[in-house]
Design an enzyme around this catalytic site. Structure first.
Site, PDB file in Angstrom:
ATOM      1  N   PRO A  13       0.788  -1.214   0.000  1.00 27.66           N
ATOM      2  CA  PRO A  13       0.000   0.000   0.000  1.00 27.66           C
ATOM      3  C   PRO A  13       0.829   1.278   0.000  1.00 27.66           C
ATOM      4  O   PRO A  13       1.845   1.364   0.694  1.00 27.66           O
ATOM      5  CB  PRO A  13      -0.819  -0.074   1.288  1.00 27.66           C
ATOM      6  CG  PRO A  13      -0.576  -1.394   1.877  1.00 27.66           C
ATOM      7  CD  PRO A  13       0.449  -2.119   1.089  1.00 27.66           C
ATOM      8  N   ASN A  14       0.343   2.228  -0.769  1.00 27.90           N
ATOM      9  CA  ASN A  14       0.872   3.604  -0.847  1.00 27.90           C
ATOM     10  C   ASN A  14       2.209   3.718  -1.573  1.00 27.90           C
ATOM     11  O   ASN A  14       2.703   4.825  -1.798  1.00 27.90           O
ATOM     12  CB  ASN A  14       0.979   4.240   0.562  1.00 27.90           C
ATOM     13  CG  ASN A  14      -0.370   4.315   1.241  1.00 27.90           C
ATOM     14  OD1 ASN A  14      -1.308   4.843   0.663  1.00 27.90           O
ATOM     15  ND2 ASN A  14      -0.495   3.740   2.427  1.00 27.90           N
ATOM     16  N   ARG A  21       5.025  11.104  -2.152  1.00 28.82           N
ATOM     17  CA  ARG A  21       4.673  10.710  -0.787  1.00 28.82           C
ATOM     18  C   ARG A  21       5.844  10.976   0.169  1.00 28.82           C
ATOM     19  O   ARG A  21       6.923  10.380   0.004  1.00 28.82           O
ATOM     20  CB  ARG A  21       4.362   9.210  -0.785  1.00 28.82           C
ATOM     21  CG  ARG A  21       4.165   8.623   0.580  1.00 28.82           C
ATOM     22  CD  ARG A  21       4.114   7.101   0.532  1.00 28.82           C
ATOM     23  NE  ARG A  21       3.870   6.583   1.861  1.00 28.82           N
ATOM     24  CZ  ARG A  21       4.098   5.329   2.224  1.00 28.82           C
ATOM     25  NH1 ARG A  21       4.564   4.455   1.345  1.00 28.82           N
ATOM     26  NH2 ARG A  21       3.855   4.940   3.443  1.00 28.82           N
ATOM     27  N   TYR A  26      10.956   9.116   1.895  1.00 21.96           N
ATOM     28  CA  TYR A  26      11.052   8.103   0.830  1.00 21.96           C
ATOM     29  C   TYR A  26      11.791   8.584  -0.421  1.00 21.96           C
ATOM     30  O   TYR A  26      11.971   7.818  -1.354  1.00 21.96           O
ATOM     31  CB  TYR A  26       9.647   7.624   0.453  1.00 21.96           C
ATOM     32  CG  TYR A  26       8.933   6.951   1.619  1.00 21.96           C
ATOM     33  CD1 TYR A  26       9.421   5.761   2.151  1.00 21.96           C
ATOM     34  CD2 TYR A  26       7.803   7.515   2.202  1.00 21.96           C
ATOM     35  CE1 TYR A  26       8.793   5.153   3.226  1.00 21.96           C
ATOM     36  CE2 TYR A  26       7.167   6.913   3.271  1.00 21.96           C
ATOM     37  CZ  TYR A  26       7.670   5.734   3.783  1.00 21.96           C
ATOM     38  OH  TYR A  26       7.056   5.124   4.847  1.00 21.96           O
ATOM     39  N   ASN A  77       8.356  -5.500  -0.585  1.00 24.02           N
ATOM     40  CA  ASN A  77       8.188  -4.339   0.277  1.00 24.02           C
ATOM     41  C   ASN A  77       6.692  -4.267   0.551  1.00 24.02           C
ATOM     42  O   ASN A  77       5.925  -3.773  -0.280  1.00 24.02           O
ATOM     43  CB  ASN A  77       8.683  -3.056  -0.398  1.00 24.02           C
ATOM     44  CG  ASN A  77       8.534  -1.853   0.523  1.00 24.02           C
ATOM     45  OD1 ASN A  77       7.916  -1.940   1.585  1.00 24.02           O
ATOM     46  ND2 ASN A  77       9.093  -0.724   0.109  1.00 24.02           N
ATOM     47  N   ALA A  80       2.935  -0.843   4.847  1.00 27.64           N
ATOM     48  CA  ALA A  80       2.420  -0.925   6.216  1.00 27.64           C
ATOM     49  C   ALA A  80       1.976  -2.338   6.603  1.00 27.64           C
ATOM     50  O   ALA A  80       1.951  -2.675   7.792  1.00 27.64           O
ATOM     51  CB  ALA A  80       1.268   0.063   6.386  1.00 27.64           C
ATOM     52  N   HIS A  83       3.963  -4.582   9.125  1.00 25.36           N
ATOM     53  CA  HIS A  83       3.873  -4.485  10.581  1.00 25.36           C
ATOM     54  C   HIS A  83       2.591  -5.084  11.146  1.00 25.36           C
ATOM     55  O   HIS A  83       2.385  -5.072  12.357  1.00 25.36           O
ATOM     56  CB  HIS A  83       3.985  -3.010  10.995  1.00 25.36           C
ATOM     57  CG  HIS A  83       5.031  -2.251  10.232  1.00 25.36           C
ATOM     58  ND1 HIS A  83       6.369  -2.564  10.322  1.00 25.36           N
ATOM     59  CD2 HIS A  83       4.940  -1.241   9.325  1.00 25.36           C
ATOM     60  CE1 HIS A  83       7.055  -1.751   9.520  1.00 25.36           C
ATOM     61  NE2 HIS A  83       6.206  -0.943   8.903  1.00 25.36           N
ATOM     62  N   ASP A  90       1.954 -15.797   6.565  1.00 25.11           N
ATOM     63  CA  ASP A  90       1.598 -17.200   6.312  1.00 25.11           C
ATOM     64  C   ASP A  90       1.759 -17.560   4.842  1.00 25.11           C
ATOM     65  O   ASP A  90       2.248 -18.643   4.506  1.00 25.11           O
ATOM     66  CB  ASP A  90       0.155 -17.473   6.764  1.00 25.11           C
ATOM     67  CG  ASP A  90       0.033 -17.537   8.281  1.00 25.11           C
ATOM     68  OD1 ASP A  90       1.069 -17.594   8.967  1.00 25.11           O
ATOM     69  OD2 ASP A  90      -1.116 -17.533   8.776  1.00 25.11           O
ATOM     70  N   GLU A 101      13.140  -9.282   2.025  1.00 26.88           N
ATOM     71  CA  GLU A 101      12.314  -8.138   2.433  1.00 26.88           C
ATOM     72  C   GLU A 101      13.082  -6.840   2.182  1.00 26.88           C
ATOM     73  O   GLU A 101      14.271  -6.759   2.507  1.00 26.88           O
ATOM     74  CB  GLU A 101      11.998  -8.297   3.926  1.00 26.88           C
ATOM     75  CG  GLU A 101      11.236  -7.144   4.532  1.00 26.88           C
ATOM     76  CD  GLU A 101      11.009  -7.342   6.041  1.00 26.88           C
ATOM     77  OE1 GLU A 101      11.480  -8.362   6.612  1.00 26.88           O
ATOM     78  OE2 GLU A 101      10.369  -6.461   6.641  1.00 26.88           O
ATOM     79  N   HIS A 103      12.851  -2.431   2.454  1.00 26.94           N
ATOM     80  CA  HIS A 103      12.185  -1.173   2.809  1.00 26.94           C
ATOM     81  C   HIS A 103      13.072  -0.029   2.359  1.00 26.94           C
ATOM     82  O   HIS A 103      14.291  -0.086   2.525  1.00 26.94           O
ATOM     83  CB  HIS A 103      11.954  -1.059   4.317  1.00 26.94           C
ATOM     84  CG  HIS A 103      11.088  -2.149   4.834  1.00 26.94           C
ATOM     85  ND1 HIS A 103       9.736  -2.153   4.653  1.00 26.94           N
ATOM     86  CD2 HIS A 103      11.391  -3.302   5.471  1.00 26.94           C
ATOM     87  CE1 HIS A 103       9.235  -3.265   5.171  1.00 26.94           C
ATOM     88  NE2 HIS A 103      10.224  -3.980   5.670  1.00 26.94           N
ATOM     89  N   LEU A 104      12.446   0.998   1.808  1.00 27.71           N
ATOM     90  CA  LEU A 104      13.204   2.176   1.387  1.00 27.71           C
ATOM     91  C   LEU A 104      13.812   2.884   2.599  1.00 27.71           C
ATOM     92  O   LEU A 104      14.975   3.279   2.586  1.00 27.71           O
ATOM     93  CB  LEU A 104      12.274   3.143   0.645  1.00 27.71           C
ATOM     94  CG  LEU A 104      11.726   2.601  -0.674  1.00 27.71           C
ATOM     95  CD1 LEU A 104      10.406   3.280  -1.009  1.00 27.71           C
ATOM     96  CD2 LEU A 104      12.729   2.795  -1.787  1.00 27.71           C
ATOM     97  N   SER A 105      12.994   3.044   3.633  1.00 27.50           N
ATOM     98  CA  SER A 105      13.442   3.745   4.845  1.00 27.50           C
ATOM     99  C   SER A 105      14.010   2.749   5.844  1.00 27.50           C
ATOM    100  O   SER A 105      13.729   1.538   5.749  1.00 27.50           O
ATOM    101  CB  SER A 105      12.265   4.511   5.462  1.00 27.50           C
ATOM    102  OG  SER A 105      11.263   3.608   5.903  1.00 27.50           O
ATOM    103  N   ARG A 110      12.615   4.683  12.898  1.00 25.78           N
ATOM    104  CA  ARG A 110      11.345   5.402  12.834  1.00 25.78           C
ATOM    105  C   ARG A 110      10.465   5.042  14.042  1.00 25.78           C
ATOM    106  O   ARG A 110      10.967   4.588  15.062  1.00 25.78           O
ATOM    107  CB  ARG A 110      10.686   5.106  11.487  1.00 25.78           C
ATOM    108  CG  ARG A 110      11.576   5.538  10.310  1.00 25.78           C
ATOM    109  CD  ARG A 110      10.916   5.305   8.982  1.00 25.78           C
ATOM    110  NE  ARG A 110       9.695   6.091   8.860  1.00 25.78           N
ATOM    111  CZ  ARG A 110       8.756   5.878   7.931  1.00 25.78           C
ATOM    112  NH1 ARG A 110       8.942   4.906   7.041  1.00 25.78           N
ATOM    113  NH2 ARG A 110       7.674   6.616   7.883  1.00 25.78           N
ATOM    114  N   ARG A 114       6.872   0.571  13.747  1.00 25.39           N
ATOM    115  CA  ARG A 114       7.507   0.055  12.521  1.00 25.39           C
ATOM    116  C   ARG A 114       8.661  -0.901  12.829  1.00 25.39           C
ATOM    117  O   ARG A 114       9.273  -1.465  11.930  1.00 25.39           O
ATOM    118  CB  ARG A 114       8.027   1.207  11.653  1.00 25.39           C
ATOM    119  CG  ARG A 114       6.930   2.078  11.097  1.00 25.39           C
ATOM    120  CD  ARG A 114       7.476   3.127  10.137  1.00 25.39           C
ATOM    121  NE  ARG A 114       6.581   4.259  10.088  1.00 25.39           N
ATOM    122  CZ  ARG A 114       5.508   4.367   9.303  1.00 25.39           C
ATOM    123  NH1 ARG A 114       5.209   3.403   8.461  1.00 25.39           N
ATOM    124  NH2 ARG A 114       4.730   5.430   9.337  1.00 25.39           N
TER     125      ARG A 114
END
Ligand code: DQA
Length: 149
Positions: A13-14, A21, A26, A77, A80, A83, A90, A101, A103-105, A110, A114
């Site tokens: 999402p997002n 954003r 990001y 990625n 949200a 988390h 699963d 996995e 993540h950009l950040s 943070r 997170r």
């Protein structure tokens, strides 16, 4: 010639909003630009990619379920959902293919919420905080994962 292994690259999402954003977190690189970087890197590594984004948890679960038969690995990625989503955890566990996995950040620098990642429990490796380069690094790692991992 044998078919190239195809790596499924999933974005949650997002992440479709990248570029505008929260650029202070990001950056300004769009998801389309990240996809292009991944396509170029994959080509050099002898891999193919299937690059996708969804705002829907169930759709993400379905794509992960299909990956077992179609893909040599998953780079994810989950945004949200990282988390919160036991359903995605699963599905990743059931996929029985390598998972990395991204993540950009740096999620550990943070907010406290997170710092927990369900995805990490199914991941062979985690890359976070390196921006779009993390996707390319994940592809390189995928190309070099030992067979007997
Ligand atoms: C993110 C980090 C998540 O906490 C957040 O919800 C995102 C993006 C990242 O790439 O840094 O949507 O996964």
């Amino acid at each position: 010639m044998a078919a190239k292994p195809i790596i499924l690259i999933l974005n949650g999402p997002n992440l479709n909003l990248l570029g505008t954003r929260e650029p202070e977190i990001y950056g300004t690189t769009t998801l389309d630009a990240i996809q292009e970087e991944c396509e170029e890197a994959a080509e050099e590594l002898g891999l193919g990619i299937d690059f996708r984004q969804t705002n829907h948890e169930g759709e993400m679960v379905e794509w992960i379920q299909q990956a077992h038969d179609r893909n040599a690995g998953i780079i994810i990625n989950a945004g949200a959902h990282t988390h919160t989503s036991i359903a995605i955890l699963d599905a990743l566990k059931a996929s029985r293919i390598p998972v990395i996995e991204v993540h950009l950040s740096n999620i550990f620098r943070r907010e406290e919420f997170r710092h927990t990642s369900y995805v990490s429990q199914a991941a062979d490796g985690v890359i976070c905080g390196l921006g779009p380069a993390g996707y390319v690094l994940a592809l390189e790692a995928m190309a070099n994962l030992p067979e007997d991992r």
